[in-house]
Design a protein around this motif. Sequence first.
Motif, PDB file in Angstrom:
ATOM      1  N   PHE A  14      -1.271 130.539  66.757  1.00 12.00           N
ATOM      2  CA  PHE A  14      -2.326 132.370  66.511  1.00 12.00           C
ATOM      3  C   PHE A  14      -1.888 133.260  65.193  1.00 12.00           C
ATOM      4  O   PHE A  14      -2.916 133.636  65.377  1.00 12.00           O
ATOM      5  CB  PHE A  14      -1.024 132.652  68.531  1.00 12.00           C
ATOM      6  CG  PHE A  14      -1.908 133.830  68.417  1.00 12.00           C
ATOM      7  CD1 PHE A  14      -3.826 134.076  68.363  1.00 12.00           C
ATOM      8  CD2 PHE A  14      -1.954 135.677  67.927  1.00 12.00           C
ATOM      9  CE1 PHE A  14      -3.869 135.327  69.412  1.00 12.00           C
ATOM     10  CE2 PHE A  14      -2.504 136.258  68.804  1.00 12.00           C
ATOM     11  CZ  PHE A  14      -3.683 136.492  68.754  1.00 12.00           C
ATOM     12  N   ALA A  15      -0.646 133.587  64.768  1.00 13.17           N
ATOM     13  CA  ALA A  15      -1.045 134.280  63.665  1.00 13.17           C
ATOM     14  C   ALA A  15      -2.403 133.205  62.451  1.00 13.17           C
ATOM     15  O   ALA A  15      -2.661 134.081  61.707  1.00 13.17           O
ATOM     16  CB  ALA A  15       0.049 134.122  63.080  1.00 13.17           C
ATOM     17  N   ALA A  16      -1.957 132.116  62.326  1.00 13.13           N
ATOM     18  CA  ALA A  16      -3.343 131.946  61.455  1.00 13.13           C
ATOM     19  C   ALA A  16      -4.192 131.721  62.183  1.00 13.13           C
ATOM     20  O   ALA A  16      -5.189 132.002  60.584  1.00 13.13           O
ATOM     21  CB  ALA A  16      -3.016 129.837  61.583  1.00 13.13           C
ATOM     22  N   ALA A  17      -4.836 131.915  63.441  1.00  9.23           N
ATOM     23  CA  ALA A  17      -6.113 131.488  64.236  1.00  9.23           C
ATOM     24  C   ALA A  17      -6.742 133.287  63.583  1.00  9.23           C
ATOM     25  O   ALA A  17      -7.544 133.663  63.855  1.00  9.23           O
ATOM     26  CB  ALA A  17      -6.213 131.889  65.360  1.00  9.23           C
ATOM     27  N   ALA A  18      -5.504 134.173  63.910  1.00  6.98           N
ATOM     28  CA  ALA A  18      -5.702 135.910  63.114  1.00  6.98           C
ATOM     29  C   ALA A  18      -5.868 136.030  61.964  1.00  6.98           C
ATOM     30  O   ALA A  18      -6.857 136.804  61.553  1.00  6.98           O
ATOM     31  CB  ALA A  18      -4.272 135.971  63.751  1.00  6.98           C
ATOM     32  N   THR A  19      -5.577 135.538  61.437  1.00  2.00           N
ATOM     33  CA  THR A  19      -5.825 135.256  59.845  1.00  2.00           C
ATOM     34  C   THR A  19      -6.830 135.257  59.847  1.00  2.00           C
ATOM     35  O   THR A  19      -7.428 135.877  59.149  1.00  2.00           O
ATOM     36  CB  THR A  19      -4.893 134.805  59.418  1.00  2.00           C
ATOM     37  OG1 THR A  19      -3.264 135.526  59.253  1.00  2.00           O
ATOM     38  CG2 THR A  19      -4.683 134.799  57.437  1.00  2.00           C
ATOM     39  N   ALA A  20      -7.348 133.922  60.044  1.00  3.66           N
ATOM     40  CA  ALA A  20      -8.916 133.065  59.516  1.00  3.66           C
ATOM     41  C   ALA A  20     -10.110 134.264  60.473  1.00  3.66           C
ATOM     42  O   ALA A  20     -10.830 134.945  59.693  1.00  3.66           O
ATOM     43  CB  ALA A  20      -9.078 131.870  60.574  1.00  3.66           C
ATOM     44  N   ALA A  21      -9.668 135.194  61.547  1.00  4.58           N
ATOM     45  CA  ALA A  21     -10.329 136.050  61.920  1.00  4.58           C
ATOM     46  C   ALA A  21     -10.639 136.597  61.481  1.00  4.58           C
ATOM     47  O   ALA A  21     -11.580 137.776  61.355  1.00  4.58           O
ATOM     48  CB  ALA A  21     -10.546 136.230  63.564  1.00  4.58           C
ATOM     49  N   ARG A  69      -4.460 138.646  53.382  1.00  6.01           N
ATOM     50  CA  ARG A  69      -3.161 139.033  53.201  1.00  6.01           C
ATOM     51  C   ARG A  69      -2.341 140.180  53.924  1.00  6.01           C
ATOM     52  O   ARG A  69      -2.333 139.967  54.640  1.00  6.01           O
ATOM     53  CB  ARG A  69      -3.298 138.970  51.274  1.00  6.01           C
ATOM     54  CG  ARG A  69      -3.103 138.476  50.217  1.00  6.01           C
ATOM     55  CD  ARG A  69      -2.697 138.790  49.450  1.00  6.01           C
ATOM     56  NE  ARG A  69      -3.468 137.533  48.205  1.00  6.01           N
ATOM     57  CZ  ARG A  69      -3.669 137.994  46.863  1.00  6.01           C
ATOM     58  NH1 ARG A  69      -4.021 138.985  46.206  1.00  6.01           N
ATOM     59  NH2 ARG A  69      -4.136 137.708  46.215  1.00  6.01           N
ATOM     60  N   LEU A  70      -3.306 141.086  54.220  1.00 12.30           N
ATOM     61  CA  LEU A  70      -3.490 142.022  54.712  1.00 12.30           C
ATOM     62  C   LEU A  70      -3.560 141.481  56.436  1.00 12.30           C
ATOM     63  O   LEU A  70      -2.544 142.172  57.494  1.00 12.30           O
ATOM     64  CB  LEU A  70      -3.733 142.925  54.727  1.00 12.30           C
ATOM     65  CG  LEU A  70      -4.684 143.931  53.743  1.00 12.30           C
ATOM     66  CD1 LEU A  70      -5.152 145.013  53.028  1.00 12.30           C
ATOM     67  CD2 LEU A  70      -2.885 144.337  52.933  1.00 12.30           C
ATOM     68  N   CYS A  71      -4.260 141.339  57.095  1.00 14.92           N
ATOM     69  CA  CYS A  71      -4.338 140.589  58.546  1.00 14.92           C
ATOM     70  C   CYS A  71      -2.898 139.767  58.473  1.00 14.92           C
ATOM     71  O   CYS A  71      -2.454 139.398  59.617  1.00 14.92           O
ATOM     72  CB  CYS A  71      -5.979 139.651  58.451  1.00 14.92           C
ATOM     73  SG  CYS A  71      -7.362 140.530  58.215  1.00 14.92           S
ATOM     74  N   ALA A  72      -3.178 138.425  57.846  1.00 12.39           N
ATOM     75  CA  ALA A  72      -1.612 137.770  57.807  1.00 12.39           C
ATOM     76  C   ALA A  72      -0.556 138.162  57.946  1.00 12.39           C
ATOM     77  O   ALA A  72       0.927 137.727  58.811  1.00 12.39           O
ATOM     78  CB  ALA A  72      -1.785 136.283  56.459  1.00 12.39           C
ATOM     79  N   LEU A  73      -0.413 139.428  57.517  1.00 11.01           N
ATOM     80  CA  LEU A  73       0.902 140.255  57.613  1.00 11.01           C
ATOM     81  C   LEU A  73       1.175 140.683  58.843  1.00 11.01           C
ATOM     82  O   LEU A  73       1.635 141.313  59.428  1.00 11.01           O
ATOM     83  CB  LEU A  73       1.116 141.381  56.527  1.00 11.01           C
ATOM     84  CG  LEU A  73       2.144 142.459  56.857  1.00 11.01           C
ATOM     85  CD1 LEU A  73       3.372 141.390  56.614  1.00 11.01           C
ATOM     86  CD2 LEU A  73       1.977 143.444  55.263  1.00 11.01           C
TER      87      LEU A  73
END
Length: 214
Positions: free
Chosen positions: A133-140, A176-180
Amino acid sequence: MSLVAQELVAAAGRRRAAGPRARARSGGAAGGRVLRLRSALRRLPLGLLAFAQAFAVAWTVYPRTEAPAPQPGDHAWWHGSGPVEPAAFRPGLFLALVTVAFCLMLPLLVLAARLLRRLVGSGGRALPAQLGFAAAATAAGAVVTVPLVLVARAFSPVAGGPLGAVVAADAVTALRLCALAAVLLVFAAGAPWAAGAGAASLRRESGSVQAESS
């Protein structure tokens, strides 16, 4: 006196018989309230993540609404008088960008959560679910950057360079910001469906209590 005594005994018997049913009804109502509260709290981390990522994307894209400061060698810098002052911050425009980003981000996160729950099951605290989910949220967050750049460039007084290069640069920063934000929130609160199993069990228990009371 015997009739009065019989009536008192019958009334006491009726109160004792009605006691468990009243407690069961109150327990079912309390279980329903707890279920609704837990359902609302389960959606809260998803909304917080959507807002955090929308704020990060808007913060990344907002400079595209301003004209770049004149640089040495530019015609405007050479003929300008005095120091070049930065453009004033426009909070209304920034809040509009945050709102647009949030309206685009939240449906994408909900869709990603539903798809991943079907793939990995209801174990929202498992490491694969959290990482996925973290990867999917970062891609979003990177996806939302594209339309937000177009909105920001519409308010810019200058062209601002090639669209592809601008989108690529802002998408990398937003990633970068969304991944964090996604990693911090997901590992702190779990995947959005982390409380799904507990809510389902509570729903079954409240349903059984209400069935017994009826």
